[in-house]
Write a protein that holds these residues in place. Structure first.
Motif, short mmCIF file in Angstrom:
data_model
loop_
_atom_site.label_atom_id
_atom_site.label_comp_id
_atom_site.label_asym_id
_atom_site.label_seq_id
_atom_site.Cartn_x
_atom_site.Cartn_y
_atom_site.Cartn_z
N PHE A 177 9.00 0.21 3.34
CA PHE A 177 8.27 -1.05 3.48
C PHE A 177 9.10 -1.96 4.38
O PHE A 177 10.32 -1.84 4.42
CB PHE A 177 8.14 -1.74 2.11
CG PHE A 177 7.10 -1.18 1.21
CD1 PHE A 177 7.17 0.13 0.76
CD2 PHE A 177 6.05 -1.98 0.76
CE1 PHE A 177 6.22 0.63 -0.10
CE2 PHE A 177 5.09 -1.47 -0.11
CZ PHE A 177 5.18 -0.18 -0.54
N CYS A 214 9.66 -4.81 3.57
CA CYS A 214 10.46 -5.45 2.53
C CYS A 214 11.78 -4.71 2.30
O CYS A 214 12.83 -5.33 2.15
CB CYS A 214 9.62 -5.43 1.26
SG CYS A 214 10.15 -6.59 0.03
N ALA A 270 10.36 -14.54 -1.89
CA ALA A 270 10.88 -14.94 -3.20
C ALA A 270 11.79 -16.15 -3.11
O ALA A 270 11.78 -17.01 -3.98
CB ALA A 270 11.61 -13.77 -3.84
N GLU A 296 7.63 -18.33 1.30
CA GLU A 296 6.74 -18.22 2.46
C GLU A 296 5.76 -17.07 2.29
O GLU A 296 5.97 -16.16 1.49
CB GLU A 296 7.58 -17.99 3.73
CG GLU A 296 8.60 -19.10 3.91
CD GLU A 296 8.84 -19.44 5.35
OE1 GLU A 296 7.85 -19.51 6.09
OE2 GLU A 296 10.01 -19.61 5.72
N VAL A 339 5.96 -7.08 1.63
CA VAL A 339 5.82 -6.28 0.41
C VAL A 339 4.63 -5.32 0.48
O VAL A 339 4.44 -4.50 -0.43
CB VAL A 339 5.65 -7.16 -0.85
CG1 VAL A 339 6.95 -7.86 -1.19
CG2 VAL A 339 4.52 -8.16 -0.69
N GLU A 389 2.55 3.28 2.54
CA GLU A 389 1.87 4.47 2.00
C GLU A 389 1.22 4.19 0.64
O GLU A 389 0.24 4.81 0.28
CB GLU A 389 2.83 5.66 1.92
CG GLU A 389 3.98 5.47 0.96
CD GLU A 389 4.88 6.69 0.83
OE1 GLU A 389 4.62 7.72 1.48
OE2 GLU A 389 5.85 6.60 0.07
N GLU A 390 1.79 3.27 -0.12
CA GLU A 390 1.15 2.90 -1.38
C GLU A 390 1.39 1.41 -1.59
O GLU A 390 2.52 0.95 -1.48
CB GLU A 390 1.79 3.67 -2.54
CG GLU A 390 1.06 3.48 -3.84
CD GLU A 390 1.92 3.91 -5.04
OE1 GLU A 390 1.38 4.58 -5.90
OE2 GLU A 390 3.11 3.54 -5.08
N ASN A 406 0.25 -2.46 -3.63
CA ASN A 406 -0.30 -3.09 -4.82
C ASN A 406 -0.84 -4.46 -4.43
O ASN A 406 -0.16 -5.48 -4.56
CB ASN A 406 0.82 -3.20 -5.87
CG ASN A 406 0.32 -3.67 -7.21
OD1 ASN A 406 -0.79 -4.21 -7.32
ND2 ASN A 406 1.13 -3.48 -8.25
N GLU A 454 -1.16 -7.34 -7.22
CA GLU A 454 0.08 -8.03 -7.57
C GLU A 454 0.53 -8.93 -6.42
O GLU A 454 0.97 -10.06 -6.66
CB GLU A 454 1.17 -6.99 -7.91
CG GLU A 454 2.50 -7.57 -8.30
CD GLU A 454 2.48 -8.40 -9.59
OE1 GLU A 454 1.54 -8.19 -10.40
OE2 GLU A 454 3.37 -9.25 -9.78
N ALA A 455 0.40 -8.44 -5.20
CA ALA A 455 0.80 -9.25 -4.05
C ALA A 455 -0.02 -10.55 -4.03
O ALA A 455 0.53 -11.64 -3.84
CB ALA A 455 0.63 -8.48 -2.75
N ILE A 469 1.27 -12.94 -6.56
CA ILE A 469 2.53 -13.59 -6.17
C ILE A 469 2.27 -14.67 -5.12
O ILE A 469 2.78 -15.78 -5.20
CB ILE A 469 3.54 -12.56 -5.63
CG1 ILE A 469 3.93 -11.58 -6.74
CG2 ILE A 469 4.78 -13.24 -5.07
CD1 ILE A 469 4.75 -10.39 -6.24
N SER A 501 -6.22 -14.81 2.65
CA SER A 501 -7.16 -13.88 3.26
C SER A 501 -7.15 -14.00 4.78
O SER A 501 -7.31 -13.02 5.50
CB SER A 501 -8.55 -14.10 2.66
OG SER A 501 -9.52 -14.23 3.65
N LEU A 557 -10.03 -8.72 3.66
CA LEU A 557 -11.35 -9.21 4.07
C LEU A 557 -12.37 -8.57 3.15
O LEU A 557 -12.20 -7.43 2.74
CB LEU A 557 -11.65 -8.79 5.51
CG LEU A 557 -10.65 -9.22 6.55
CD1 LEU A 557 -10.96 -8.55 7.87
CD2 LEU A 557 -10.67 -10.72 6.71
#
Lengths: 258, 421, 337
Positions: free
Chosen positions: A164, A166, A179, A183, A188, A213-214, A216, A219-220, A223, A235, A246
């Protein structure tokens, strides 16, 4: 050594992926030794598609009948068809309003009812032809392009980055813009391999390399909202490169890799 | 019997064609057709937050991404009453000059030079004129390096952000850039000589009056100077610059009221500089051929582009030294408070004057975006020049005329992604 | 001077540091210009900030870099290993948890046939540890690895300055020229400043997580899968090998790059089969590695309690409550009839 026959084409886009190839100034002499850019209208006069190609790199999204014709032609003649950059891979930033009829958008810009050139909704290449490999990014990293050409000579496709943004960012020991600075950083969710180019310069990731590749998303989103960003803001920024942000009527399905 | 033959244009940015009209086998007319797919950027921006505007519009075109970004940043900041720091302003000017260097080097050495050498493209040049190609590549790379140091990346520079810059460049990168610029300035000394010749192969072409931004720095400001001596404000652009959709072209065509057809670009910039400031510019303004007065012919575009390449290199070196002299500061980008506002920005892109106009509501939502690009401004002049060229070449063979047309269009260094957007 | 202790009074700390810097390459923990805490080279006259709790990356960045060239290939010479001759680097201000992590990595990379890329780097490092006060993310006092906090010199923070303990011959060599600042003592450092690592016996965590499966699932649901926890973990050492050919096919370079057990691809094998496709399975796996240890080090907990995974998780995830609950559940199960 055999020179690979390569076609470089641009559909609807900014030419930034082709330009990034031309920006590999140091590597160009070596690239030219190993690849014959037989079709490359942006940089060379030939305009006929002659014979077979080892690879065709196609930049831009699919949005015109002419583009579709060229794409099909290239697909037919090429062993490998590569979606070259974010627009070719996912439709890119120009696909952010595919929920609105094209005519309606066109009226805002041109006034009339007809879309000039008969253009349709920007779509990824894979919506029309089988794509063998994606070079992601807006624009792609030079290293990704060079890795593809090195692989082409060696007879292999590069392994897409599994990290990632991240993780790349943490490996560079940057402070976390999401975190620690609150911003709207999309690292992530975003496929790495750019060595966290933007966050390393204190600019939040905008996700130009597309989804990892995977991911979430739920959850993003949670946050981002907890950091005080409105659903619209998330969005809008997320939607530049992630269709998931979208709420489109049309789902883009990538063709099966085999 | 009339017959149309269409030829895809090569060695330019984007998708366009030259349409040649043949009557009984003889070419009688030519048209410039911009067929790049419409992306409808102005419609995409409508209803989106001001935050989105700069990052979106730079995607209009890669070669001009820096200047689109800076135009939008300055527009947004002006709309909400924000002045960025001196350091950020210098970095932006540096980045815009880097964009000019990259674009001009790409055009001159990669896209145009094959015409002068009679080859198909840079690929052949690698074997027939490797030194020239390498020299061009070095200059281009330096333009990219500037954009990378100031903007983070050569294409779609992300480090130029609303309210300033993401992070400040490091002193050691500026020092190595200073070295690089000094050596590349040497590489570029021969540019005007190379591009002086070659285009004389054209028959007589029309000449055009011209305009360019006139402001504090060479490439940006609030007013536009015309070769007729008039000065127009950016804010009043609707009174002097019209734009309308044209059948058969995906790009709108600009008009200049009843004043005729104007051109924009490096030649125009040199001409306006010449008219308004005869003393201060270092590069041969006294020579009429090198710096136009009143009108300019497309013949001279590449020569002026080559001279301007040197000017931008000089300017970039000056700015890098200024940054080093003043010391680099770590700065935070300013936060903006949106308000209802309407704003128009003009700036010089590598290809000529670029205009960004936006209207924001009180929450900073963009309710109207109107972008006019230099290639749209030059579109009418390209058309007339092509017609005149075909007339001037009467009797020549189809292939010769066709390649003449292609070369002529290339002189304008059109950017079709910009033109359509 | 080995195994002896000395007092360093607060007013001598600065000249002590400057004399130490004079010995050569040194990195200290510091707050950099961007606000990030890192081990890095001090600028002129800069003292180590020994009050800082944790750096973003642990010391593995020196021993096992994220992308490390291990082989180069050329048509003429075939594959050639890359040789490292790193100069001596002194790291001043390492907390006991990070020292314990190095002991753990030493077991991984140096037991048996030593890793040719780790060994020279490890040999070049000299370590000066320092006692610290844990914060809310730390778990060194409660549940953490039994690995010893080995180092060359250790500084205990005391009221009047530091108690300097010389722990190795190398430590002696470093301290000898600094003796004007050091006054030998035979008192023990205060209990509160002593490291917890080799002293505490670690309880055995259960290998069956069925009692906490709902918690495990809940964590997996919140996990972004970004892998930042593993990047920052001082004992995560998974790697992948990647060979990149050159443009002309005449050369190639092989890299060792950090892999990440949070990624789907981590457990993917030839043919596309994946041992841990679901995020819950990957969490289970991570728990096993951190709390149970595996492979040669089965039974040795690898979590040193530095708290980086919690501090660096964008979703604020914390494995500790899961481990504690599992422990409670299992001891509860063991005592119930």
């Amino acid at each position: 050594m055999k020179r690979e026959r390569v076609a470089i084409a641009g559909l609807t886009g900014c030419s930034g992926c082709q330009l990034t190839l031309l920006d590999c100034e140091d590597e160009l002499p070596l690239l030219l030794k190993n690849a014959d850019f037989d079709y490359f209208p942006m940089a060379s006069s030939g305009i006929a598609l002659k014979g077979e190609y080892d690879a065709a790199l196609v930049e831009g999204c699919l949005s015109t009948q002419e583009g579709l014709k060229l794409l099909r032609n290239l697909r037919e003649k090429s062993r490998l068809l590569v979606a070259f950059g974010a627009c070719a891979v996912s439709g890119g930033v120009t696909a952010i309003r595919n929920d609105v009829p094209r005519e309606e958008l066109s009226r805002i810009v041109y006034g009339g009812d007809a879309v000039p050139g008969g253009g349709f909704e920007p779509a990824p290449l894979a919506s029309a032809v089988k794509v063998d490999f994606d070079i992601t990014g807006c624009p792609p990293e030079k290293a990704d392009i060079l890795e593809f050409f090195a692989g082409l000579s060696a007879g292999v496709l590069p392994i897409p980055a599994r990290t990632f943004v991240c993780a790349d960012c943490r490996a560079r020991e940057n402070i976390c813009l999401l975190a620690e600075k609150g911003e709207l950083c999309l690292g992530v969710l975003t496929r790495g391999g750019c060595n966290a180019r933007c966050p390393s310069m204190n600019v939040p990731c905008e996700g130009c390399r597309g989804v990892a590749e995977e991911t979430n998303f739920a959850e993003a989103m949670a946050i981002f909202s907890a950091n005080g960003f409105s659903a619209d803001r998330i969005s809008e920024k997320g939607g530049r490169f992630f269709r998931e942000f979208l709420h489109e009527k049309k789902e883009y399905q990538k063709t099966d890799p085999d | 019997m009339k017959k149309k033959s269409i030829r895809k244009l090569t060695r330019i940015e984007g998708d366009g064609q030259v349409e040649l009209i043949r009557e009984n086998g003889i070419v009688t007319d030519a048209r410039f057709v911009i067929s790049e797919g419409v992306r409808l950027f102005e419609a995409l921006l409508a209803g989106r937050s001001f935050h989105e505007v700069p990052d979106m519009v730079c995607r209009i075109c890669s070669i001009c991404s820096t200047v689109h970004k800076v135009a939008a940043l300055e527009a947004v900041e002006e709309a909400f009453g924000c002045m960025v720091s001196r350091q950020s302003a210098i970095l932006r000017e540096l980045a815009v000059n880097g964009g000019v260097i990259e674009s001009h080097a790409l055009h001159l050495y990669f896209l145009a030079l094959p015409d002068y050498l009679g080859v198909a493209g840079f690929q052949e040049m690698a074997t027939t004129a490797p030194e020239l190609l390498q020299r061009g590549a070095r200059i281009k790379k330096c333009g990219n390096l500037i954009q990378e140091i100031a903007g983070g990346r050569a294409v779609h520079p992300f480090n130029l952000v609303i309210g300033g810059t993401g992070s400040s460049p490091r002193k050691d990168s500026l020092l190595s850039l200073e070295d690089e610029l000094e050596s590349v300035i040497e590489d570029a000394t021969s540019a005007p000589e190379i591009f002086q010749a070659g285009n004389d192969r054209f028959p007589e072409l029309p000449v055009f009056p011209f305009f360019a931004v006139k402001g504090e720095s060479r490439l940006s400001g609030d007013t536009v100077g015309l070769s007729t001596g008039e000065l127009m404000t950016a804010a009043s652009f609707r009174s002097w610059l019209g734009e309308s959709a044209q059948e058969g072209s995906c790009a709108k065509v600009c008009n200049f009221g009843n004043s005729g057809i104007f051109v924009t670009g490096p030649s125009a910039r040199r001409g306006i500089e010449n008219m308004l400031d005869e003393t201060s510019s270092p590069r041969d303004l006294s020579d009429d051929r090198k710096s136009p007065r009143q009108t300019v012919s497309p013949y001279l575009f590449n020569l002026h582009r080559a001279i301007e390449l040197q000017q931008s290199l000089d300017r970039a070196l000056m700015l890098v030294r200024l940054l080093l002299e003043e010391g680099i500061h770590e700065e935070k980008a300013l936060r903006l408070a949106p308000r209802k506002s309407e704003v128009t920005k003009v700036i010089e892109a590598p290809r000529g004057t670029l205009l960004h106009h936006y209207e924001f509501d009180r929450d900073g939502v963009c309710i109207c975006a109107d972008i006019t690009t230099p290639t749209a401004m030059n579109q009418a002049a390209v058309g007339i020049s092509l017609r005149k060229l075909v007339q001037g070449m009467a009797g020549a063979g189809y292939g010769e005329i066709r390649s003449g047309c292609e070369r002529l269009v290339r002189c304008f260094d059109p950017c079709l992604s910009c033109a359509v957007h | 001077m080995k195994n002896r202790r000395f007092l360093l009074v607060g007013s001598d700390f600065e000249p002590f540091c400057m004399a130490l810097y004079g010995q050569g390459g040194i990195h200290i923990p510091k707050i950099c210009a961007d606000g990030g805490v890192r081990f890095a080279h001090p600028v002129e006259g800069e003292l180590p900030d020994l009050s800082l709790i944790r750096t973003i990356l642990p010391l593995k960045k020196y021993l096992f870099p994220p992308k490390d060239k291990v082989l180069s290939y050329s048509q003429d010479n075939g594959y050639q290993p890359v040789e490292y001759n790193s100069g001596k680097l002194l790291i001043f201000g390492v907390h006991p948890c990070d020292l314990a992590a190095i002991s753990y990595l030493d077991k991984i990379f140096l037991n048996g046939e030593p890793d040719a890329f780790y060994l020279p780097r490890r040999k070049s490092l000299a370590l000066i540890g320092v006692s610290c006060m844990p914060d809310k993310y730390c778990s060194c006092g409660d549940i953490a690895s039994p690995m010893p906090a080995d180092c060359d010199i250790f500084l205990y923070k005391i009221e009047t300055g530091y108690m300097v303990s010389c722990e190795s011959d190398e430590g002696s060599a470093i301290l000898s020229p600094l003796s004007p600042f050091l006054h030998e003592t035979d008192i023990l450092p205060p209990e509160s400043t002593r490291d917890n690592f080799s002293l505490n016996s670690v309880e055995k965590f259960p290998d069956d997580l069925s009692g906490v499966s709902s918690e495990l699932q809940e964590m997996a649901r919140s996990c972004l899968g970004c892998g930042a926890c593993s990047i920052c973990c001082p004992t995560c050492y998974c790697f992948d090998l990647l060979e990149l050919p050159s443009l002309n096919g005449e050369r190639a370079e092989r890299f060792r790059i950090w892999d990440n057990c949070l990624y789907q691809s981590h457990a993917e094998v030839a043919g596309g089969y994946n041992f841990r496709k679901a995020r819950t399975e990957r969490f289970d796996y991570r728990y096993r590695h951190k709390y149970l240890g595996f492979g040669q080090l089965q039974g040795i907990m690898s979590c040193v309690g530095c708290g980086r995974c919690i501090a660096n998780c964008p979703a604020g995830l914390d494995l500790r409550p899961l481990a504690c609950k599992a422990l409670k559940e299992s001891s509860h199960a063991a005592t119930s009839p």
